[in-house]
Design an enzyme around this catalytic site. Structure first.
Site, PDB file in Angstrom:
ATOM      1  N   HIS A  55       0.853  -1.203   0.000  1.00  0.00           N
ATOM      2  CA  HIS A  55       0.000   0.000   0.000  1.00  0.00           C
ATOM      3  C   HIS A  55       0.877   1.237   0.000  1.00  0.00           C
ATOM      4  O   HIS A  55       2.104   1.136   0.080  1.00  0.00           O
ATOM      5  CB  HIS A  55      -1.004  -0.016   1.155  1.00  0.00           C
ATOM      6  CG  HIS A  55      -0.411   0.070   2.537  1.00  0.00           C
ATOM      7  ND1 HIS A  55       0.415  -0.905   3.063  1.00  0.00           N
ATOM      8  CD2 HIS A  55      -0.529   1.020   3.512  1.00  0.00           C
ATOM      9  CE1 HIS A  55       0.760  -0.564   4.299  1.00  0.00           C
ATOM     10  NE2 HIS A  55       0.207   0.603   4.597  1.00  0.00           N
ATOM     11  N   HIS A  57       1.365   3.928   2.011  1.00  0.00           N
ATOM     12  CA  HIS A  57       1.898   4.677   3.154  1.00  0.00           C
ATOM     13  C   HIS A  57       3.423   4.789   3.091  1.00  0.00           C
ATOM     14  O   HIS A  57       4.103   3.854   2.674  1.00  0.00           O
ATOM     15  CB  HIS A  57       1.465   4.036   4.473  1.00  0.00           C
ATOM     16  CG  HIS A  57       0.024   4.306   4.813  1.00  0.00           C
ATOM     17  ND1 HIS A  57      -0.709   3.509   5.650  1.00  0.00           N
ATOM     18  CD2 HIS A  57      -0.815   5.300   4.400  1.00  0.00           C
ATOM     19  CE1 HIS A  57      -1.939   3.991   5.761  1.00  0.00           C
ATOM     20  NE2 HIS A  57      -2.031   5.075   5.006  1.00  0.00           N
ATOM     21  N   ASP A  59       5.793   4.611   5.114  1.00  0.00           N
ATOM     22  CA  ASP A  59       6.656   3.632   5.789  1.00  0.00           C
ATOM     23  C   ASP A  59       6.672   2.282   5.060  1.00  0.00           C
ATOM     24  O   ASP A  59       7.248   1.310   5.546  1.00  0.00           O
ATOM     25  CB  ASP A  59       6.262   3.463   7.269  1.00  0.00           C
ATOM     26  CG  ASP A  59       4.838   2.966   7.456  1.00  0.00           C
ATOM     27  OD1 ASP A  59       3.922   3.477   6.780  1.00  0.00           O
ATOM     28  OD2 ASP A  59       4.638   2.057   8.287  1.00  0.00           O
ATOM     29  N   HIS A  60       6.037   2.240   3.879  1.00  0.00           N
ATOM     30  CA  HIS A  60       6.067   1.027   3.049  1.00  0.00           C
ATOM     31  C   HIS A  60       6.650   1.274   1.660  1.00  0.00           C
ATOM     32  O   HIS A  60       6.961   0.326   0.948  1.00  0.00           O
ATOM     33  CB  HIS A  60       4.661   0.420   2.956  1.00  0.00           C
ATOM     34  CG  HIS A  60       4.141   0.017   4.307  1.00  0.00           C
ATOM     35  ND1 HIS A  60       4.103  -1.282   4.732  1.00  0.00           N
ATOM     36  CD2 HIS A  60       3.703   0.777   5.347  1.00  0.00           C
ATOM     37  CE1 HIS A  60       3.641  -1.321   5.981  1.00  0.00           C
ATOM     38  NE2 HIS A  60       3.398  -0.090   6.383  1.00  0.00           N
ATOM     39  N   HIS A 113      -7.484  -0.995   5.686  1.00  0.00           N
ATOM     40  CA  HIS A 113      -6.448  -0.066   6.180  1.00  0.00           C
ATOM     41  C   HIS A 113      -6.343   1.112   5.206  1.00  0.00           C
ATOM     42  O   HIS A 113      -6.370   2.274   5.608  1.00  0.00           O
ATOM     43  CB  HIS A 113      -5.135  -0.825   6.301  1.00  0.00           C
ATOM     44  CG  HIS A 113      -3.977  -0.012   6.782  1.00  0.00           C
ATOM     45  ND1 HIS A 113      -3.901   0.503   8.052  1.00  0.00           N
ATOM     46  CD2 HIS A 113      -2.825   0.372   6.156  1.00  0.00           C
ATOM     47  CE1 HIS A 113      -2.756   1.177   8.187  1.00  0.00           C
ATOM     48  NE2 HIS A 113      -2.090   1.113   7.047  1.00  0.00           N
ATOM     49  N   ASP A 132      -0.135  -3.901   6.242  1.00  0.00           N
ATOM     50  CA  ASP A 132      -0.787  -3.413   7.454  1.00  0.00           C
ATOM     51  C   ASP A 132      -2.244  -3.872   7.527  1.00  0.00           C
ATOM     52  O   ASP A 132      -3.087  -3.204   8.132  1.00  0.00           O
ATOM     53  CB  ASP A 132      -0.731  -1.879   7.524  1.00  0.00           C
ATOM     54  CG  ASP A 132       0.678  -1.373   7.792  1.00  0.00           C
ATOM     55  OD1 ASP A 132       1.582  -2.186   8.024  1.00  0.00           O
ATOM     56  OD2 ASP A 132       0.858  -0.131   7.762  1.00  0.00           O
ATOM     57  N   HIS A 170       4.774  -4.754  10.411  1.00  0.00           N
ATOM     58  CA  HIS A 170       5.303  -4.153  11.642  1.00  0.00           C
ATOM     59  C   HIS A 170       5.532  -5.187  12.735  1.00  0.00           C
ATOM     60  O   HIS A 170       4.837  -6.201  12.799  1.00  0.00           O
ATOM     61  CB  HIS A 170       4.325  -3.096  12.197  1.00  0.00           C
ATOM     62  CG  HIS A 170       4.199  -1.870  11.357  1.00  0.00           C
ATOM     63  ND1 HIS A 170       4.933  -0.735  11.592  1.00  0.00           N
ATOM     64  CD2 HIS A 170       3.412  -1.604  10.284  1.00  0.00           C
ATOM     65  CE1 HIS A 170       4.606   0.194  10.692  1.00  0.00           C
ATOM     66  NE2 HIS A 170       3.678  -0.311   9.882  1.00  0.00           N
TER      67      HIS A 170
HETATM   68 FE    FE Z   1       2.727   0.778   8.190  1.00  0.00          FE
HETATM   69 ZN    ZN Z   2       0.030   1.584   6.592  1.00  0.00          ZN
END
Ligand code: FE
Ligand code: ZN
Length: 240
Positions: A55, A57, A59-60, A113, A132, A170
């Site tokens: 996805h 975001h 942090d990905h 999400h 996530d 995570h």
């Molecule tokens: Fe994340």
């Molecule tokens: Zn995420």
């Protein structure tokens, strides 16, 4: 013949390298940042051919640009997120089989999400990269989707073979376990899983991968019988 390497990134993210042992070429799943991936790739002389995003975001996808620049890797993600996955090259559809070299994964659209969240199911090796959406002992927050979206997405994953290994985005497992045991205090399998988790963390090891069997037995969100009870749990988790 594949092996998976867990690469810790940022605070508590995991990126994963899926490495083809026959030729040392690899896919990286959700590179949060380029540096830790580069370090590993250089050290082991890996040919980083593909970047797979679950996805959009940051942090990905944070490492997409620099990794692509350095290794000429091909960036892959869901078609509906073409405008928010940096450097995307290949647009995937729900239920598609993505195949390249010896890599082969089924794409499952699992919104909740985010609206464009997907997972990569490497069905031959029985590995699934859930981003996530499904965490060990938890599930993602509903940033864009509805309760029903997430409930249906988890239900799709639940149908896979129980010995499927779960690789999520995570290291939230210990924190998640506290919520599960609070609302499912008599679950013996959960208690055993918590002992295992603590042992791994004490030895500085990731709690990932989990297995679908463990999650079905221990993860309270997968154990929810209907969307109403799922929604209640999701709300309780947000204030836990
Ligand atoms: Fe994340
Ligand atoms: Zn995420």
């Amino acid at each position: 013949n594949m092996r998976v390497e867990v690469i810790p990134c940022l605070q508590d993210n995991y990126s994963y390298l899926i490495i083809d042992k026959s030729n040392n070429s690899a896919c990286v799943v959700d590179p949060s940042e380029a540096k830790p991936i580069m370090n590993f790739v250089e050290k082991e002389n890996i040919n980083l051919k593909y970047i797979l995003n679950t996805h959009h975001h940051f942090d990905h996808v944070g490492g997409n640009k620099n990794l692509k620049k350095k290794y000429n890797s091909v960036v892959i993600g869901f078609k509906d997120d073409a405008n928010r996955i940096p450097e995307i090259d290949i647009l995937l559809e729900d239920n598609q089989i993505w195949k390249a070299d010896n890599f082969e994964a089924k794409i499952m659209h699992i919104p909740g999400h985010t609206t464009g969240h997907i997972c990569y199911h490497f069905f031959k090796e029985k590995l699934i990269f859930t981003g996530d959406t499904l965490f060990s002992l938890g599930c993602g927050k509903l940033f864009e989707g509805t309760y029903q979206d997430m409930f249906s997405s988890l239900k799709k994953i639940k149908k896979l073979s129980q010995d499927t290994k779960i690789y999520c985005g995570h290291e939230y497992t210990l924190q998640n376990s506290k919520f599960c045991i609070e609302y499912d205090p008599e679950n013996t399998k959960l208690k055993n899983k918590i002992t295992e988790i603590k042992k791994k963390l004490q030895n500085n090891l990731p709690t990932i991968p989990s297995t679908l069997k463990d999650e079905i037995e221990c993860n309270i969100f997968l154990r929810a019988k209907d969307v109403e009870s799922f929604s209640k749990l999701r709300d309780l988790k947000d204030i836990f």
